[in-house]
Design a protein around this motif. Structure first.
Motif, PDB file in Angstrom:
ATOM      1  N   PRO A 178       0.829  -1.207   0.000  1.00  9.50           N
ATOM      2  CA  PRO A 178       0.000   0.000   0.000  1.00  9.50           C
ATOM      3  C   PRO A 178       0.867   1.262   0.000  1.00  9.50           C
ATOM      4  CG  PRO A 178      -0.600  -1.492   1.803  1.00  9.50           C
ATOM      5  CD  PRO A 178       0.666  -2.004   1.197  1.00  9.50           C
ATOM      6  N   SER A 179       0.318   2.337  -0.556  1.00  4.79           N
ATOM      7  CA  SER A 179       1.029   3.613  -0.537  1.00  4.79           C
ATOM      8  C   SER A 179       1.165   4.074   0.906  1.00  4.79           C
ATOM      9  CB  SER A 179       0.254   4.659  -1.337  1.00  4.79           C
ATOM     10  OG  SER A 179      -0.923   5.019  -0.621  1.00  4.79           O
ATOM     11  N   LEU A 180       2.022   5.053   1.146  1.00  2.05           N
ATOM     12  CA  LEU A 180       2.227   5.580   2.488  1.00  2.05           C
ATOM     13  C   LEU A 180       0.913   6.104   3.060  1.00  2.05           C
ATOM     14  CD1 LEU A 180       4.204   6.099   4.735  1.00  2.05           C
ATOM     15  CD2 LEU A 180       4.784   8.274   3.688  1.00  2.05           C
ATOM     16  N   GLU A 181       0.130   6.783   2.218  1.00  2.85           N
ATOM     17  CA  GLU A 181      -1.159   7.300   2.679  1.00  2.85           C
ATOM     18  C   GLU A 181      -2.092   6.162   3.085  1.00  2.85           C
ATOM     19  OE1 GLU A 181       0.287   8.224  -0.243  1.00  2.85           O
ATOM     20  OE2 GLU A 181       0.920  10.241   0.334  1.00  2.85           O
ATOM     21  N   GLU A 182      -2.093   5.085   2.284  1.00  7.39           N
ATOM     22  CA  GLU A 182      -2.931   3.932   2.616  1.00  7.39           C
ATOM     23  C   GLU A 182      -2.460   3.266   3.905  1.00  7.39           C
ATOM     24  OE1 GLU A 182      -4.491   2.085  -1.571  1.00  7.39           O
ATOM     25  OE2 GLU A 182      -2.341   1.974  -1.203  1.00  7.39           O
ATOM     26  N   GLN A 183      -1.148   3.163   4.063  1.00  6.41           N
ATOM     27  CA  GLN A 183      -0.599   2.568   5.285  1.00  6.41           C
ATOM     28  C   GLN A 183      -1.000   3.387   6.506  1.00  6.41           C
ATOM     29  OE1 GLN A 183       3.626   1.533   5.108  1.00  6.41           O
ATOM     30  NE2 GLN A 183       3.460   1.418   2.894  1.00  6.41           N
ATOM     31  N   THR A 207     -10.530  -7.384  16.288  1.00  7.46           N
ATOM     32  CA  THR A 207     -10.469  -8.837  16.474  1.00  7.46           C
ATOM     33  C   THR A 207      -9.353  -9.403  15.603  1.00  7.46           C
ATOM     34  OG1 THR A 207     -11.976  -9.320  14.652  1.00  7.46           O
ATOM     35  CG2 THR A 207     -12.978  -8.927  16.826  1.00  7.46           C
ATOM     36  N   PRO A 208      -8.903 -10.606  15.907  1.00  4.96           N
ATOM     37  CA  PRO A 208      -7.883 -11.230  15.043  1.00  4.96           C
ATOM     38  C   PRO A 208      -8.358 -11.340  13.593  1.00  4.96           C
ATOM     39  CG  PRO A 208      -8.073 -12.447  17.101  1.00  4.96           C
ATOM     40  CD  PRO A 208      -9.177 -11.412  17.098  1.00  4.96           C
ATOM     41  N   GLU A 209      -9.667 -11.551  13.408  1.00  4.36           N
ATOM     42  CA  GLU A 209     -10.206 -11.681  12.045  1.00  4.36           C
ATOM     43  C   GLU A 209     -10.091 -10.352  11.290  1.00  4.36           C
ATOM     44  OE1 GLU A 209     -11.641 -14.820  14.591  1.00  4.36           O
ATOM     45  OE2 GLU A 209     -11.913 -12.673  14.824  1.00  4.36           O
ATOM     46  N   ILE A 210     -10.442  -9.258  11.959  1.00  4.92           N
ATOM     47  CA  ILE A 210     -10.349  -7.937  11.325  1.00  4.92           C
ATOM     48  C   ILE A 210      -8.894  -7.624  10.993  1.00  4.92           C
ATOM     49  CG2 ILE A 210     -10.598  -5.448  11.709  1.00  4.92           C
ATOM     50  CD1 ILE A 210     -13.173  -6.087  13.284  1.00  4.92           C
ATOM     51  N   MET A 241      -4.474  -7.241   6.873  1.00  5.98           N
ATOM     52  CA  MET A 241      -3.153  -7.689   6.459  1.00  5.98           C
ATOM     53  C   MET A 241      -3.184  -8.439   5.122  1.00  5.98           C
ATOM     54  SD  MET A 241      -1.120  -6.486   8.625  1.00  5.98           S
ATOM     55  CE  MET A 241      -2.097  -5.169   9.312  1.00  5.98           C
ATOM     56  N   THR A 242      -4.336  -9.002   4.787  1.00  7.50           N
ATOM     57  CA  THR A 242      -4.437  -9.745   3.530  1.00  7.50           C
ATOM     58  C   THR A 242      -5.086  -8.913   2.422  1.00  7.50           C
ATOM     59  OG1 THR A 242      -6.542 -10.707   4.232  1.00  7.50           O
ATOM     60  CG2 THR A 242      -4.553 -12.006   4.668  1.00  7.50           C
ATOM     61  N   GLY A 243      -5.464  -7.682   2.741  1.00  4.98           N
ATOM     62  CA  GLY A 243      -6.056  -6.808   1.737  1.00  4.98           C
ATOM     63  C   GLY A 243      -7.538  -7.026   1.510  1.00  4.98           C
ATOM     64  N   LYS A 244      -8.170  -7.905   2.317  1.00  4.52           N
ATOM     65  CA  LYS A 244      -9.604  -8.151   2.166  1.00  4.52           C
ATOM     66  C   LYS A 244     -10.422  -6.962   2.696  1.00  4.52           C
ATOM     67  CE  LYS A 244      -9.169 -13.130   2.744  1.00  4.52           C
ATOM     68  NZ  LYS A 244      -9.319 -14.211   3.703  1.00  4.52           N
TER      69      LYS A 244
END
Length: 58
Positions: free
Chosen positions: A21-26, A43-46, A51-54
């Motif tokens: 991700p771009s710096l702004e997205e990060q 939550t761990p799911e969120i 982290m997976t981009g979902k």
């Protein structure tokens, strides 16, 4: 014990590589994760979804 552990090289290749991700997205992701954590909604799911981009920051 680890003798039975095998990694299928084909399975590794099938995993899509996520673009960084771009710096702004990060920064937006970090802000959203902090907001969720402070609200007690992280939550761990969120976290996994981010982290997976979902999931993207709102």
């Amino acid at each position: 014990m680890l003798e039975n552990l095998s990694i299928d090289p084909e399975a590794i290749k099938k995993e899509p590589e996520l673009p960084i991700p771009s710096l702004e997205e990060q920064q937006a992701i970090v802000a959203e994760l902090k907001r969720l954590e402070e609200a007690g909604e992280l939550t761990p799911e969120i976290l996994s979804d981010f982290m997976t981009g979902k999931r993207k920051p709102e």
